[in-house]
Design a protein around this motif. Structure first.
Motif, PDB file in Angstrom:
ATOM      1  N   LEU A 271      39.181  36.340  30.809  1.00 50.60           N
ATOM      2  CA  LEU A 271      38.971  37.181  29.999  1.00 50.60           C
ATOM      3  C   LEU A 271      39.501  38.993  30.459  1.00 50.60           C
ATOM      4  CD1 LEU A 271      34.906  37.916  29.645  1.00 50.60           C
ATOM      5  CD2 LEU A 271      36.870  37.121  27.805  1.00 50.60           C
ATOM      6  N   HIS A 272      40.000  39.090  31.359  1.00 49.07           N
ATOM      7  CA  HIS A 272      41.101  40.050  31.889  1.00 49.07           C
ATOM      8  C   HIS A 272      42.171  39.918  31.410  1.00 49.07           C
ATOM      9  CE1 HIS A 272      38.479  42.551  34.416  1.00 49.07           C
ATOM     10  NE2 HIS A 272      37.756  42.029  34.523  1.00 49.07           N
ATOM     11  N   GLN A 273      42.788  38.570  31.774  1.00 48.88           N
ATOM     12  CA  GLN A 273      44.516  38.005  31.726  1.00 48.88           C
ATOM     13  C   GLN A 273      44.597  38.334  29.449  1.00 48.88           C
ATOM     14  OE1 GLN A 273      46.703  34.883  33.179  1.00 48.88           O
ATOM     15  NE2 GLN A 273      45.833  34.037  31.174  1.00 48.88           N
ATOM     16  N   ALA A 274      43.434  38.103  29.100  1.00 48.72           N
ATOM     17  CA  ALA A 274      43.326  37.858  27.967  1.00 48.72           C
ATOM     18  C   ALA A 274      43.891  39.259  27.178  1.00 48.72           C
ATOM     19  CB  ALA A 274      42.092  37.274  26.576  1.00 48.72           C
ATOM     20  N   GLY A 275      43.044  40.797  27.742  1.00 48.84           N
ATOM     21  CA  GLY A 275      42.906  41.644  27.509  1.00 48.84           C
ATOM     22  C   GLY A 275      41.630  42.472  27.256  1.00 48.84           C
ATOM     23  N   PHE A 276      40.514  41.658  27.919  1.00 52.15           N
ATOM     24  CA  PHE A 276      39.090  41.970  27.989  1.00 52.15           C
ATOM     25  C   PHE A 276      39.121  42.658  29.084  1.00 52.15           C
ATOM     26  CE2 PHE A 276      39.636  39.011  24.325  1.00 52.15           C
ATOM     27  CZ  PHE A 276      38.923  39.839  24.095  1.00 52.15           C
ATOM     28  N   PRO A 344      33.746  31.818  27.555  1.00 55.64           N
ATOM     29  CA  PRO A 344      34.866  32.603  27.332  1.00 55.64           C
ATOM     30  C   PRO A 344      35.796  32.098  27.474  1.00 55.64           C
ATOM     31  CG  PRO A 344      32.713  33.655  28.324  1.00 55.64           C
ATOM     32  CD  PRO A 344      32.637  32.249  28.413  1.00 55.64           C
ATOM     33  N   ASP A 345      36.211  30.846  29.136  1.00 51.18           N
ATOM     34  CA  ASP A 345      37.256  30.784  29.531  1.00 51.18           C
ATOM     35  C   ASP A 345      37.744  29.545  28.191  1.00 51.18           C
ATOM     36  OD1 ASP A 345      39.542  29.717  30.891  1.00 51.18           O
ATOM     37  OD2 ASP A 345      38.069  28.668  32.332  1.00 51.18           O
ATOM     38  N   THR A 346      37.775  28.952  28.014  1.00 44.97           N
ATOM     39  CA  THR A 346      38.089  27.632  27.024  1.00 44.97           C
ATOM     40  C   THR A 346      38.249  27.837  25.764  1.00 44.97           C
ATOM     41  OG1 THR A 346      35.368  27.136  26.951  1.00 44.97           O
ATOM     42  CG2 THR A 346      36.476  25.545  28.542  1.00 44.97           C
ATOM     43  N   LEU A 347      36.743  29.369  25.080  1.00 45.09           N
ATOM     44  CA  LEU A 347      37.271  29.979  23.980  1.00 45.09           C
ATOM     45  C   LEU A 347      38.570  30.575  23.742  1.00 45.09           C
ATOM     46  CD1 LEU A 347      36.139  30.339  21.053  1.00 45.09           C
ATOM     47  CD2 LEU A 347      34.973  32.383  21.858  1.00 45.09           C
ATOM     48  N   ILE A 348      38.918  31.475  24.777  1.00 49.23           N
ATOM     49  CA  ILE A 348      40.431  32.095  24.608  1.00 49.23           C
ATOM     50  C   ILE A 348      41.206  30.712  24.610  1.00 49.23           C
ATOM     51  CG2 ILE A 348      41.799  33.316  26.314  1.00 49.23           C
ATOM     52  CD1 ILE A 348      39.642  34.828  26.576  1.00 49.23           C
ATOM     53  N   LEU A 349      41.298  29.512  25.514  1.00 48.11           N
ATOM     54  CA  LEU A 349      42.114  28.955  25.299  1.00 48.11           C
ATOM     55  C   LEU A 349      42.818  28.105  24.082  1.00 48.11           C
ATOM     56  CD1 LEU A 349      41.607  26.971  29.061  1.00 48.11           C
ATOM     57  CD2 LEU A 349      43.670  28.631  28.498  1.00 48.11           C
ATOM     58  N   LYS A 350      41.864  28.366  23.630  1.00 44.40           N
ATOM     59  CA  LYS A 350      41.562  27.136  21.963  1.00 44.40           C
ATOM     60  C   LYS A 350      41.709  28.507  20.751  1.00 44.40           C
ATOM     61  CE  LYS A 350      38.719  24.013  23.121  1.00 44.40           C
ATOM     62  NZ  LYS A 350      37.399  23.233  22.986  1.00 44.40           N
ATOM     63  N   GLY A 351      40.853  29.447  21.285  1.00 41.30           N
ATOM     64  CA  GLY A 351      41.130  30.598  20.202  1.00 41.30           C
ATOM     65  C   GLY A 351      41.878  31.998  20.107  1.00 41.30           C
ATOM     66  N   GLY A 352      42.239  31.974  21.691  1.00 42.79           N
ATOM     67  CA  GLY A 352      43.293  33.045  21.563  1.00 42.79           C
ATOM     68  C   GLY A 352      42.148  33.956  21.630  1.00 42.79           C
ATOM     69  N   PRO A 353      42.411  35.489  22.102  1.00 41.39           N
ATOM     70  CA  PRO A 353      41.587  36.970  22.662  1.00 41.39           C
ATOM     71  C   PRO A 353      40.751  37.013  20.835  1.00 41.39           C
ATOM     72  CG  PRO A 353      43.664  37.242  22.816  1.00 41.39           C
ATOM     73  CD  PRO A 353      43.426  35.352  22.763  1.00 41.39           C
ATOM     74  N   GLN A 354      41.606  36.912  19.592  1.00 41.61           N
ATOM     75  CA  GLN A 354      40.728  37.091  18.246  1.00 41.61           C
ATOM     76  C   GLN A 354      39.833  36.453  18.453  1.00 41.61           C
ATOM     77  OE1 GLN A 354      43.908  36.034  19.224  1.00 41.61           O
ATOM     78  NE2 GLN A 354      45.083  34.118  17.452  1.00 41.61           N
ATOM     79  N   GLY A 355      39.816  34.701  18.725  1.00 41.60           N
ATOM     80  CA  GLY A 355      38.390  34.030  18.360  1.00 41.60           C
ATOM     81  C   GLY A 355      37.885  34.148  19.616  1.00 41.60           C
ATOM     82  N   ASP A 361      31.979  41.194  18.099  1.00 43.35           N
ATOM     83  CA  ASP A 361      31.913  41.933  17.307  1.00 43.35           C
ATOM     84  C   ASP A 361      30.966  41.182  16.327  1.00 43.35           C
ATOM     85  OD1 ASP A 361      34.293  43.098  16.969  1.00 43.35           O
ATOM     86  OD2 ASP A 361      35.210  41.942  15.725  1.00 43.35           O
ATOM     87  N   ALA A 362      30.280  40.383  17.215  1.00 44.34           N
ATOM     88  CA  ALA A 362      28.413  39.767  16.121  1.00 44.34           C
ATOM     89  C   ALA A 362      27.384  39.845  17.289  1.00 44.34           C
ATOM     90  CB  ALA A 362      28.928  38.294  16.055  1.00 44.34           C
ATOM     91  N   ALA A 363      27.798  40.705  18.294  1.00 47.64           N
ATOM     92  CA  ALA A 363      26.446  40.874  19.056  1.00 47.64           C
ATOM     93  C   ALA A 363      25.847  41.650  18.477  1.00 47.64           C
ATOM     94  CB  ALA A 363      27.214  41.871  20.458  1.00 47.64           C
ATOM     95  N   LYS A 364      24.924  41.398  18.792  1.00 45.14           N
ATOM     96  CA  LYS A 364      22.894  41.748  19.056  1.00 45.14           C
ATOM     97  C   LYS A 364      22.272  42.524  18.849  1.00 45.14           C
ATOM     98  CE  LYS A 364      21.672  36.986  16.654  1.00 45.14           C
ATOM     99  NZ  LYS A 364      20.762  36.116  16.597  1.00 45.14           N
ATOM    100  N   PRO A 365      22.138  43.849  18.340  1.00 45.40           N
ATOM    101  CA  PRO A 365      21.793  44.879  19.550  1.00 45.40           C
ATOM    102  C   PRO A 365      20.221  44.394  19.878  1.00 45.40           C
ATOM    103  CG  PRO A 365      22.073  45.516  17.157  1.00 45.40           C
ATOM    104  CD  PRO A 365      22.435  44.074  16.876  1.00 45.40           C
ATOM    105  N   LEU A 366      20.065  44.543  21.248  1.00 43.62           N
ATOM    106  CA  LEU A 366      18.864  43.852  21.966  1.00 43.62           C
ATOM    107  C   LEU A 366      17.543  43.851  21.219  1.00 43.62           C
ATOM    108  CD1 LEU A 366      17.545  43.549  24.639  1.00 43.62           C
ATOM    109  CD2 LEU A 366      17.454  45.640  25.524  1.00 43.62           C
ATOM    110  N   SER A 367      17.009  44.640  20.134  1.00 41.53           N
ATOM    111  CA  SER A 367      16.206  44.804  19.299  1.00 41.53           C
ATOM    112  C   SER A 367      15.943  43.822  18.250  1.00 41.53           C
ATOM    113  CB  SER A 367      15.820  45.889  18.502  1.00 41.53           C
ATOM    114  OG  SER A 367      17.982  45.598  17.626  1.00 41.53           O
ATOM    115  N   VAL A 368      17.402  43.348  18.241  1.00 41.52           N
ATOM    116  CA  VAL A 368      17.188  41.843  16.786  1.00 41.52           C
ATOM    117  C   VAL A 368      17.040  41.021  17.859  1.00 41.52           C
ATOM    118  CG1 VAL A 368      18.861  40.895  15.384  1.00 41.52           C
ATOM    119  CG2 VAL A 368      18.507  42.677  15.507  1.00 41.52           C
ATOM    120  N   ALA A 369      17.905  41.313  19.108  1.00 39.43           N
ATOM    121  CA  ALA A 369      17.748  39.160  19.623  1.00 39.43           C
ATOM    122  C   ALA A 369      16.891  38.440  20.149  1.00 39.43           C
ATOM    123  CB  ALA A 369      19.064  39.484  21.140  1.00 39.43           C
ATOM    124  N   LEU A 370      15.584  40.244  20.958  1.00 36.80           N
ATOM    125  CA  LEU A 370      14.543  39.726  21.274  1.00 36.80           C
ATOM    126  C   LEU A 370      13.594  39.309  20.235  1.00 36.80           C
ATOM    127  CD1 LEU A 370      12.898  40.429  24.161  1.00 36.80           C
ATOM    128  CD2 LEU A 370      11.988  43.074  22.792  1.00 36.80           C
TER     129      LEU A 370
END
Length: 612
Positions: A271-276, A344-355, A361-370
């Protein structure tokens, strides 16, 4: 005797600077930090900035940490400042004993030992013996810069090689044992000698928040087990307090990155290498309360990103429940989930940073996830099952210590539960498909009776409720919470509500004319005109209505829009809040909700729709 560096570091980590400095000067949120007028010199324009672990004034140059601030602001001596901060943080100041002095000297020595070991491991990675390890890292997509940035290395396969190499630097085997780099071959037979803790492994230095090596993790090449091992607990390294990549993530978050919590070493590095640049990971264990506290020192809402499998879902649920007793209005969590068995490692290799960005971007607030976690797999078909689930949701909300936040969580969780249990309105033509059909009422012959339009009635009630507030905005502080929670018709009504609540937060005087001007400036002039048009408007929304009459009218329409089941829940919640706080505002809210419920159960439901 000087205090142990580890103690001072922990004290600073447990002392939130905004809370400490906010006692002396008014802080204003400025992006990811705070700003204020400097408490150390007179100024009218704020030039004093508060970060996660230090403050700095660009006017007078004042700079320091929590201890420094207390010394400067209150004239406290260093020992006094430490004692006061430690008492607030629930820590005990170490006594100046010979044993403590010896521990401090050992700690300084251990940092040097671990730094020398890191250098040795890094050298070996570039030697012929380290070629398989270097090839492995390259196959995982890591660049030379990334390998150097994280200090990756190779332990070597020769037993005793590290001790032999570091002996030339004056480092003894006993120091390597204290640093977690060697261990007795047989704990019951000291004469059997020592053995390397890491053998034939790719090495990952583990650093503290200041960037000092405190331990190592190692990954075996091939299919051996265990795949990853961490160093043992030492005077410098406690697994439950440490996070991999924390030193780099602090810098990344300061520069605008999102603080991400993932599961493994390679995930963080990729993730750090991909800019995160805000990625960290716990060290092979479930997230702990100490690690959560360390995360909140950096960001008010870290994003937990777990692997998209059953184990990842369980880890997310455990983290959500662990966080509840620690939540506050200024600190929460968001949860992101990967799918399809990706990490995260395999996803970045397949889909790049945008993936991966799409996952964040789709992360849920704690109240929703709970809610999703607490209700997953739990049937809701019978009253008993729904009641059991409701108790489970209420118990989760009660775990939050902040009463206002707990109330908001309870309302959010139960609103979703009630929404899931509501029966949808019959579709058009349902009667012809066998649904029960009401006989038409007897009427005057020759007169066509128009059918009632429920959405239109609901819209008209919402219009009246909003019109009362436009004409009597002085009511807003009392009804703010109830207004925010109300399910209004989407579109103009919800847009107007958002504008009202935003205006309330900044208005100096709650005046109707000023409110209408503000709405006009925000492009809502036509909506406001529609709301206050005379046709069908309640007397309570008339500008000349008395405040008590306007307030009674507002609660009348609130009851009609909220519904009986929800009003019963609101009433019970208000009753509990009154018992807990004995607050006059809570008492008034309970009275109003009880009156609204009584009016809904008896009397003309649309009495307020008759105009003057």
């Amino acid at each position: 005797m000087a205090l142990p560096p580890a103690f001072l570091e922990e004290l600073r980590a447990r002392t939130p600077l905004p809370g400490l400095i906010g006692r002396k000067t008014r802080l204003i949120r400025n992006g990811r930090q705070w700003k204020a007028c400097c408490p150390f010199h007179n100024e009218k324009t704020p030039s004093f900035y508060v970060y996660d672990d230090h403050f700095h004034c660009f006017g007078c140059g004042a700079h320091g940490d929590a201890i420094t601030f207390l010394m400067r602001a209150e004239g406290a001596a260093f020992p006094e400042a430490v004692e006061r901060l430690a008492a607030e943080a629930g820590m005990e100041v170490p006594k100046p004993t010979p044993q403590a002095a010896a521990r401090e000297r050992r700690a300084r020595d251990l940092y040097a030992v671990l730094a020398a070991a890191e250098a040795a491991y890094r050298r070996r990675l570039r030697l012929p013996e380290g070629r398989p390890a270097l090839d492995y890292l390259k196959r995982r997509g890591l660049s030379d810069d990334t390998i150097a940035r994280f200090g990756l290395g190779w332990s070597g396969e020769g037993r005793g090689a590290l001790a032999a190499e570091l002996k030339t630097e004056g480092i003894e085997p006993a120091q390597l044992v204290a640093a977690g780099l060697m261990k007795p071959r047989d704990p019951d037979r000291p004469e059997a000698g020592l053995v390397d803790m890491f053998f034939g492994r790719v090495m990952f230095p583990i650093r503290d928040r200041r960037g000092r090596v405190i331990s190592f993790g190692g990954r075996i090449l091939g299919d051996g087990q265990p795949k990853y091992v961490n160093g043992p607990e030492t005077e410098l390294f406690q697994k439950r307090h440490s996070l991999y990549g924390l030193d780099l993530a602090r810098e990344g978050v300061f520069r605008g990155a999102t603080l991400l919590v993932v599961e493994g070493y390679m995930d963080v590095i990729a993730l750090h290498q991909a800019g995160f640049n805000g990625a960290v990971a716990p060290l092979g264990t479930a997230l702990t309360t100490e690690q959560l506290e360390a995360l909140w020192q950096i960001s008010p809402e870290p994003v937990l990103c777990f692997d998209g499998d059953a184990a990842g879902a369980r880890a997310a649920g455990r983290a959500a429940e662990l966080a509840l007793p620690l939540l506050a209005p200024d600190r929460s969590l968001a949860l992101a989930a990967l799918t399809g068995g990706e990490d995260p490692d395999t996803l970045i290799l397949k889909g790049g940073p945008q993936g991966f960005q799409a996952v964040i971007d789709a992360a849920k607030p704690l109240s929703v996830a709970l809610y999703d976690f607490l209700t997953e797999g739990r049937p809701q078909a019978t009253p008993e099952q729904r009641a059991a689930l409701r108790h489970r949701l209420e118990a989760a909300a009660r775990a939050i210590p902040d009463k206002a936040l707990a109330s908001e969580y309870r309302r959010t969780l139960l609103d979703r539960l009630f929404a899931a249990g509501r029966r949808p309105a019959p579709a058009r033509g349902a009667a012809s498909r066998g649904a029960w059909k009401r006989e038409p009422p007897m009427g005057v012959p020759g007169i066509r009776r128009l059918p009632i339009d429920p959405p239109a009635v609901r819209l008209e009630r919402a219009r009246n409720l909003l019109a009362i507030l436009l004409r009597h905005p002085v009511l807003l502080p009392e009804v703010e919470e109830s207004l925010a929670s109300l399910d209004l018709p989407e579109g103009d009504c919800t847009a107007l509500r958002s504008a009202l609540l935003a205006w309330l937060g900044q208005a100096d005087v709650l005046d109707s004319a000023a409110l209408m001007d503000q709405l006009a400036q925000g492009g809502l002039e036509a909506v406001a005109a529609w709301v206050v048009r005379p046709q069908g408007l309640s007397q309570a929304a008339h500008p000349d209505a008395q405040p008590a009459e306007a307030l009674d009218g507002w609660w009348h329409f609130f009851g009609l829009l909220r519904g009986e089941a929800e009003l019963i829940e609101d009433q019970a919640q208000a009753q509990r809040l009154l018992v807990e706080t004995n607050d006059a505002v809570a008492q008034q809210r309970l009275i109003r909700l009880s009156e609204a419920l009584a009016a809904l159960r008896g009397g003309d439901p649309d009495q307020g729709l008759r105009g003057p």
